[in-house]
Design a protein around this motif. Structure first.
Motif, PDB file in Angstrom:
ATOM      1  N   GLU A   1       0.874  -1.025  -0.232  1.00 41.66           N
ATOM      2  CA  GLU A   1      -0.177   0.426   0.390  1.00 41.66           C
ATOM      3  C   GLU A   1       1.108   1.193  -0.187  1.00 41.66           C
ATOM      4  OE1 GLU A   1      -3.159  -0.169  -0.089  1.00 41.66           O
ATOM      5  OE2 GLU A   1      -3.820  -2.652   0.047  1.00 41.66           O
ATOM      6  N   PRO A   2       0.153   2.456  -1.042  1.00 41.63           N
ATOM      7  CA  PRO A   2      -0.974   2.719  -0.854  1.00 41.63           C
ATOM      8  C   PRO A   2      -1.035   2.106  -2.088  1.00 41.63           C
ATOM      9  CG  PRO A   2       0.560   4.365  -1.598  1.00 41.63           C
ATOM     10  CD  PRO A   2       1.337   3.654  -0.474  1.00 41.63           C
ATOM     11  N   VAL A   3       0.196   1.868  -3.345  1.00 42.61           N
ATOM     12  CA  VAL A   3       0.080   1.486  -4.261  1.00 42.61           C
ATOM     13  C   VAL A   3      -0.860   0.465  -5.521  1.00 42.61           C
ATOM     14  CG1 VAL A   3       1.312   0.808  -6.353  1.00 42.61           C
ATOM     15  CG2 VAL A   3       2.267   2.364  -5.034  1.00 42.61           C
ATOM     16  N   ALA A   4      -0.752  -0.555  -3.904  1.00 39.91           N
ATOM     17  CA  ALA A   4      -1.844  -2.010  -4.659  1.00 39.91           C
ATOM     18  C   ALA A   4      -3.290  -1.455  -4.470  1.00 39.91           C
ATOM     19  CB  ALA A   4      -1.559  -2.725  -2.297  1.00 39.91           C
ATOM     20  N   SER A   5      -3.867  -0.329  -4.134  1.00 36.19           N
ATOM     21  CA  SER A   5      -5.308   0.272  -3.924  1.00 36.19           C
ATOM     22  C   SER A   5      -6.039   0.795  -4.567  1.00 36.19           C
ATOM     23  CB  SER A   5      -5.868   0.413  -2.648  1.00 36.19           C
ATOM     24  OG  SER A   5      -5.605  -0.816  -1.830  1.00 36.19           O
ATOM     25  N   TRP A   6      -4.738   1.536  -5.436  1.00 34.46           N
ATOM     26  CA  TRP A   6      -4.530   2.420  -6.471  1.00 34.46           C
ATOM     27  C   TRP A   6      -6.138   1.408  -7.246  1.00 34.46           C
ATOM     28  CZ3 TRP A   6       0.086   4.615  -8.761  1.00 34.46           C
ATOM     29  CH2 TRP A   6       1.591   4.787  -7.836  1.00 34.46           C
ATOM     30  N   ASP A   7      -6.981   2.457  -7.334  1.00 31.51           N
ATOM     31  CA  ASP A   7      -8.050   2.611  -9.191  1.00 31.51           C
ATOM     32  C   ASP A   7      -7.485   3.651 -10.299  1.00 31.51           C
ATOM     33  OD1 ASP A   7      -9.851   2.466 -10.413  1.00 31.51           O
ATOM     34  OD2 ASP A   7     -11.613   3.181  -9.426  1.00 31.51           O
ATOM     35  N   TRP A   8      -6.846   1.908 -10.818  1.00 34.52           N
ATOM     36  CA  TRP A   8      -6.421   3.473 -12.066  1.00 34.52           C
ATOM     37  C   TRP A   8      -7.210   3.226 -13.699  1.00 34.52           C
ATOM     38  CZ3 TRP A   8      -0.938   2.253 -13.888  1.00 34.52           C
ATOM     39  CH2 TRP A   8       0.136   2.165 -12.270  1.00 34.52           C
ATOM     40  N   ARG A   9      -8.269   3.363 -12.685  1.00 30.98           N
ATOM     41  CA  ARG A   9      -9.456   4.505 -14.031  1.00 30.98           C
ATOM     42  C   ARG A   9      -9.075   5.831 -13.687  1.00 30.98           C
ATOM     43  NH1 ARG A   9     -14.789   1.234 -12.124  1.00 30.98           N
ATOM     44  NH2 ARG A   9     -13.775   1.527 -10.254  1.00 30.98           N
TER      45      ARG A   9
ATOM     46  N   ASP B   1       7.184   9.558 -10.141  1.00 30.51           N
ATOM     47  CA  ASP B   1       7.146   9.445  -9.658  1.00 30.51           C
ATOM     48  C   ASP B   1       6.965   8.440  -8.659  1.00 30.51           C
ATOM     49  OD1 ASP B   1       9.765  10.459  -9.801  1.00 30.51           O
ATOM     50  OD2 ASP B   1      10.005  11.917  -8.196  1.00 30.51           O
ATOM     51  N   ASP B   2       5.732   8.338  -8.486  1.00 30.93           N
ATOM     52  CA  ASP B   2       4.811   7.059  -7.664  1.00 30.93           C
ATOM     53  C   ASP B   2       4.594   6.491  -8.764  1.00 30.93           C
ATOM     54  OD1 ASP B   2       4.407   7.988  -5.487  1.00 30.93           O
ATOM     55  OD2 ASP B   2       2.749  10.007  -6.024  1.00 30.93           O
ATOM     56  N   LEU B   3       4.357   7.038 -10.014  1.00 27.58           N
ATOM     57  CA  LEU B   3       4.409   5.907 -11.227  1.00 27.58           C
ATOM     58  C   LEU B   3       5.319   4.720 -10.898  1.00 27.58           C
ATOM     59  CD1 LEU B   3       2.599   7.851 -14.272  1.00 27.58           C
ATOM     60  CD2 LEU B   3       1.981   5.783 -12.807  1.00 27.58           C
ATOM     61  N   ASP B   4       6.432   5.520 -10.291  1.00 24.22           N
ATOM     62  CA  ASP B   4       7.403   4.735 -10.782  1.00 24.22           C
ATOM     63  C   ASP B   4       7.654   3.745 -10.067  1.00 24.22           C
ATOM     64  OD1 ASP B   4       8.400   6.008 -13.452  1.00 24.22           O
ATOM     65  OD2 ASP B   4       9.817   7.811 -11.997  1.00 24.22           O
ATOM     66  N   VAL B   5       7.488   3.929  -8.624  1.00 26.81           N
ATOM     67  CA  VAL B   5       7.250   2.822  -7.058  1.00 26.81           C
ATOM     68  C   VAL B   5       6.319   1.918  -8.094  1.00 26.81           C
ATOM     69  CG1 VAL B   5       6.041   2.315  -5.033  1.00 26.81           C
ATOM     70  CG2 VAL B   5       7.708   4.699  -6.056  1.00 26.81           C
ATOM     71  N   ALA B   6       4.978   2.219  -9.114  1.00 22.96           N
ATOM     72  CA  ALA B   6       4.048   1.702  -9.111  1.00 22.96           C
ATOM     73  C   ALA B   6       4.161   0.222 -10.346  1.00 22.96           C
ATOM     74  CB  ALA B   6       2.876   1.744 -10.062  1.00 22.96           C
ATOM     75  N   ARG B   7       5.651   0.989 -11.406  1.00 26.62           N
ATOM     76  CA  ARG B   7       6.282   0.646 -12.278  1.00 26.62           C
ATOM     77  C   ARG B   7       7.127  -1.091 -11.659  1.00 26.62           C
ATOM     78  NH1 ARG B   7       6.029   1.292 -16.818  1.00 26.62           N
ATOM     79  NH2 ARG B   7       4.630   2.948 -17.870  1.00 26.62           N
ATOM     80  N   ALA B   8       8.024  -0.713 -10.721  1.00 31.78           N
ATOM     81  CA  ALA B   8       8.971  -1.096  -9.952  1.00 31.78           C
ATOM     82  C   ALA B   8       8.284  -2.243  -9.093  1.00 31.78           C
ATOM     83  CB  ALA B   8       9.526  -0.158  -8.870  1.00 31.78           C
ATOM     84  N   ALA B   9       7.305  -2.604  -9.259  1.00 29.87           N
ATOM     85  CA  ALA B   9       6.622  -3.783  -7.947  1.00 29.87           C
ATOM     86  C   ALA B   9       5.940  -4.556  -9.544  1.00 29.87           C
ATOM     87  CB  ALA B   9       5.352  -3.131  -7.493  1.00 29.87           C
ATOM     88  N   VAL B  10       5.418  -4.126 -10.568  1.00 31.73           N
ATOM     89  CA  VAL B  10       5.449  -4.895 -11.438  1.00 31.73           C
ATOM     90  C   VAL B  10       6.870  -5.827 -12.364  1.00 31.73           C
ATOM     91  CG1 VAL B  10       4.328  -5.117 -14.184  1.00 31.73           C
ATOM     92  CG2 VAL B  10       3.754  -3.607 -12.398  1.00 31.73           C
ATOM     93  N   ARG B  11       7.657  -4.801 -12.204  1.00 37.91           N
ATOM     94  CA  ARG B  11       8.874  -5.429 -12.831  1.00 37.91           C
ATOM     95  C   ARG B  11       9.671  -6.447 -12.132  1.00 37.91           C
ATOM     96  NH1 ARG B  11      11.597  -0.125 -12.784  1.00 37.91           N
ATOM     97  NH2 ARG B  11      10.312  -0.184 -14.760  1.00 37.91           N
TER      98      ARG B  11
END
Lengths: 407, 407
Positions: A285-293, A307-317
């Motif tokens: 969290e909090p990325v886990a609960s983002w609503d991408w819509r 930068d927050d988006l990059d955190v999300a990308r890093a998790a996916v990567r």
């Protein structure tokens, strides 16, 4: 479905596929080669072995019968002309001057046979200012439009790494031939079908070739995107406006195509992706609960940053590195993800889906059993298209074809 | 006497975006009557895709939609309603051919699947096109353009060796699927003409894509080689590349250049005023040139960089060397060969005055094809289809209109 049709196939590598398609559909296709063998027998990829073998030939001459003639011998050429007289269809991609010198051109063969359908595949067409241009697959790809817009950053435009332009033309040739066959069914008359490979590949630009003609000069629509688009977000599902480097991800055994889609239309797919990560404990969290819509709105309001988006990308990567292509594909189906494994030839050959659908045909190449795409489509009702057998040896059926066709 | 190859053929087109609609487009070009059904509420994706008339995004302005649907009659219908489905049933009763591209299984939910429709109509020819086919583990994949090109192997096969795979320009299997679909459909029509038998055709875009990679599939089966991307280089010819030329009006320009044999290589080197390269013994074989590929490509690039791409094309073609400008949207309408064949066709358009579409890719000498009109605007032919084709009376049309069915 086409068992009643005789096709005399005078193609080289440019038109080779046309006869394969007609043979798959049941036609009796006789591939003619000069005595020394078709140039298509050298077309890449060539597998090294006891006898080097063109896989292009083996794939696209499959299911045809083979006849060879010494084209320097007028008597042999005369016999070939007799075969043309017995054919419903002649298809060629030999150069025009050669056909005319041999008396195998459309005007000559159709003079006494108005019912003959004669199909010509060429780079630019039978006549016109560029008809005698020196051509290759790449030259056609450049001339017809698909090459120029396909840029990787500032590097020169890219083709597909294996020849494609003449395959589009040869498939079109088969369709054009069939339209002429249907017309003949109504009128009794044959005709000439003149296929231009340059024209055939225009469709492969998704209508970009029409942009200037209709007055659309948006440069960002003319090329593959190369850079991040400033403050704007790409809200498509496909990531059409997103640079390539942000859509390719390494997984455990290869690569994955994935665009982190956002916005009201496509954000759900990324929500589904993060639900997978959550279930596997791969995102916090909090990325886990983002609503991408609503991520685009939150970026605009400043609530989220790139930068927050990059955190999300890093998790996916990090997560994708622990998964295989097969696992990603399976999750894409079960969880509705816009996430796709980038398959290579080994993956395709191992696909359970293609196996279950009976997609494969088997042919002999030398003494090796080789799997080929066997069905261009699946048909219920009449017998559908399928690969009918291996490619012929040089002149393998010359005598029997002469006997059968000239009876 | 009619000069239309497919005169009298009646087609119901329930497909959308690119892969399905291109099939009906060709049938319409050659004389079939094609009724294209769509929704004005859930507007079909192609209407929202560039390029647009005047560069303005508008659902009546897409040149892509225009190119895929020229010459069809447009009917808007709410397919979710029972009344809308009844209109479809009436259209099926009228039609010889039905083309659809819904998610596999969708038509069955509406009772509009082949089994149901052919019950009273055994000569119906119906074609379904989808990402991965109507059955099999992948048949429920959420489809967008990159899925087909990823699973068929094309994503893996575009790009420079030392960079990420680029993938194809747009949804590549959308350009392949309809060609193979059309050949099969026309063969089914020939079979129907002769036997009266109908057919159901299941086209998978993934399988069509793999069919165009048959040689690479065969090579994997033969010796385990996995085809890899190689920029613009080629397994057969060296040099084989795309080179930067002098910019024109601030825009990058490129030319494709290939030498197919040593004679062409020498002609190229001489045209470049590099007799030193032309005479070098180590470059007199393709193996030698391949070993010196970087050096040769640098030399070609150095030469082309100061020239206009059109000039490189002219100089090399007059020396018999394959070369062509990488044609952009700006160049396309002015290309002398395309103009000679009349490939771009201007059509009257109710909204834009005129519009432009690509013509057929094959010229038939006796029954030439041509687009009969611009693609329909939303609901343009509702009245005509319902009254003239289906014979509904005014009252019935009014009930459908007022019931919100014709949307």
């Amino acid at each position: 479905m086409l068992e009643h049709l005789r096709v005399l196939d005078l193609t080289d590598e440019r038109g080779l596929l046309c006869g394969r398609l007609l043979a798959d559909l049941g036609a009796d296709v006789v591939q003619v080669e000069p005595a020394g063998g078709s140039t298509a027998r050298q077309a890449p990829p060539v597998a090294e072995g006891a006898a080097p073998s063109s896989m292009y030939w083996e794939a696209f001459a499959a299911g045809k019968r083979g006849a060879a003639f010494d084209l320097d011998d007028p008597q042999e050429v005369a016999r070939l002309r007799l075969l043309a007289d017995a054919a419903d269809i002649v298809v060629t991609s030999w150069p025009r001057p050669r056909l005319e010198a041999l008396g195998l051109d459309p005007a000559t063969l159709r003079a006494d046979r108005p019912g003959l359908v004669y199909t010509v595949v060429s780079a630019f067409g039978w006549d016109g200012p560029k008809a005698s241009y020196a051509d290759t697959d790449l030259v056609v790809w450049a001339a017809g439009g698909p090459l120029a817009p396909h840029r990787d950053g500032d590097l020169p435009p890219l083709r597909i790494s294996v020849p494609q332009a003449f395959l589009h033309a040869a498939a079109d040739a088969a369709a054009g031939t069939m339209i002429a066959v249907l017309a003949r069914g109504a009128t009794g008359r044959g005709q000439v079908v003149d296929v231009s490979a340059q024209e055939a590949v225009g469709v492969a630009t998704l209508a970009r070739v029409l942009a200037t003609a209709v007055g659309d000069d948006h440069p960002e629509w003319q090329t593959t995107p190369g850079k991040r688009t400033g403050g704007r977000t790409d809200q498509s599902g496909s990531g059409a406006a997103t640079p390539n480097s942000l859509k390719k991800w390494h997984c455990r055994d290869g690569m994955v195509e994935l665009h982190l889609s956002m916005g009201p239309a496509a954000g759900t797919f990324t929500n589904n992706l993060f639900a997978w990560l959550r279930d596997e404990g791969a995102v916090e969290e909090p990325v886990a609960s983002w609503d991408w819509r609503v991520v685009p709105d939150r970026l605009v309001s400043g609530e989220l940053s790139h930068d927050d988006l990059d955190v999300a990308r890093a998790a996916v990567r990090a997560f994708l590195l622990t998964r295989t292509k097969a696992e990603v594909l399976d999750a894409a189906i079960r969880r509705r993800l816009l996430c796709m494994a980038i398959f290579d030839m080994a993956d395709i050959a191992a696909s359970p889906h293609l196996e279950e659908r009976g997609f494969w045909g088997h042919v002999d190449v030398g003494s090796t059993d080789v799997k080929l795409p066997g069905r261009m489509a699946q048909v219920r009702g009449p017998e559908g298209p399928r690969v009918r057998g291996r490619a012929p040896l040089v002149g393998e059926h010359t005598d029997v074809v002469l006997k059968e066709w000239l009876r | 006497m009619s000069t239309d190859a497919l005169a009298g053929l009646k087609v119901l087109d329930l497909s959308w975006v690119v892969a399905g609609p291109l099939i009906g487009r060709t049938l319409a070009d050659f004389g079939a009557t094609v009724v294209r059904v769509e929704s004005s509420v859930r507007v079909e994706t192609a209407r929202l895709m560039q390029p647009f008339h005047g560069g303005v995004q508008d659902k009546e302005g897409s040149a892509l939609f225009g190119n895929c649907n020229a010459g069809k009659l447009g009917l808007t219908l709410d397919l979710k309603s029972e009344e809308g489905q009844q209109v479809v049933r009436d259209l099926v009763a009228w039609a010889d051919v039905v083309v659809e591209s819904f998610s596999p299984g969708q038509l069955r939910k509406w009772g509009l699947d082949y089994e149901t429709l052919c019950a009273g109509k055994p000569d119906l020819v119906m074609l379904s096109t989808s990402i991965a086919g109507q059955h099999g583990p992948w048949s429920t994949l959420a489809g967008f353009g990159n899925v087909g090109s990823s699973l068929s192997g094309f994503q893996h096969l575009v790009g420079y060796e030392d960079r990420l795979p680029m993938g194809t320009f747009g949804p590549y299997t959308d350009y392949v699927g309809p060609r193979l679909a059309l050949v099969t459909l026309l063969a089914a029509l020939e079979n129907r003409r002769r036997t009266g038998e109908g057919a159901y055709i299941d086209v998978s875009q993934v399988e069509a894509g793999i069919y165009f990679l048959s040689p690479q599939v065969a090579q994997f089966g033969y010796d385990g080689t996995i085809a890899e991307r190689q920029g613009n280089r080629d397994q057969q010819y060296t040099p084989h590349g795309v080179f930067g030329c002098r910019q024109v009006a601030g825009k990058d320009r490129f030319v494709a250049v290939v030498a197919r044999d040593t004679a062409e290589w020498r002609a190229l080197a001489k045209a470049m005023s590099r007799p030193d390269l032309a005479d070098r013994a180590d470059l007199a074989t393709v193996e030698g040139r391949r070993a010196a590929q970087d050096e040769i490509e640098s030399a070609v690039a150095a030469w082309t960089s100061g020239l206009a791409a059109t000039e490189v094309e002219r100089v090399l073609q007059s020396a018999g060397v394959p070369a062509h400008l990488a044609v952009t949207s700006d160049d396309y309408p002015a290309d002398s060969q395309l103009a000679h064949r009349g490939h771009l066709v201007e059509l009257p358009h109710p909204r834009h005055g005129t519009t432009w579409v690509e013509g057929p890719r094959y010229a038939l000498s006796d029954t030439p094809g041509r687009p009969r009109g611009a693609a329909p605007t939303l609901g343009q032919h509702n009245e005509m289809v319902l009254t003239e084709i289906l014979g509904y009376d005014a009252e019935r049309v009014a009930v459908l209109t007022e019931g919100g069915i014709l949307r």
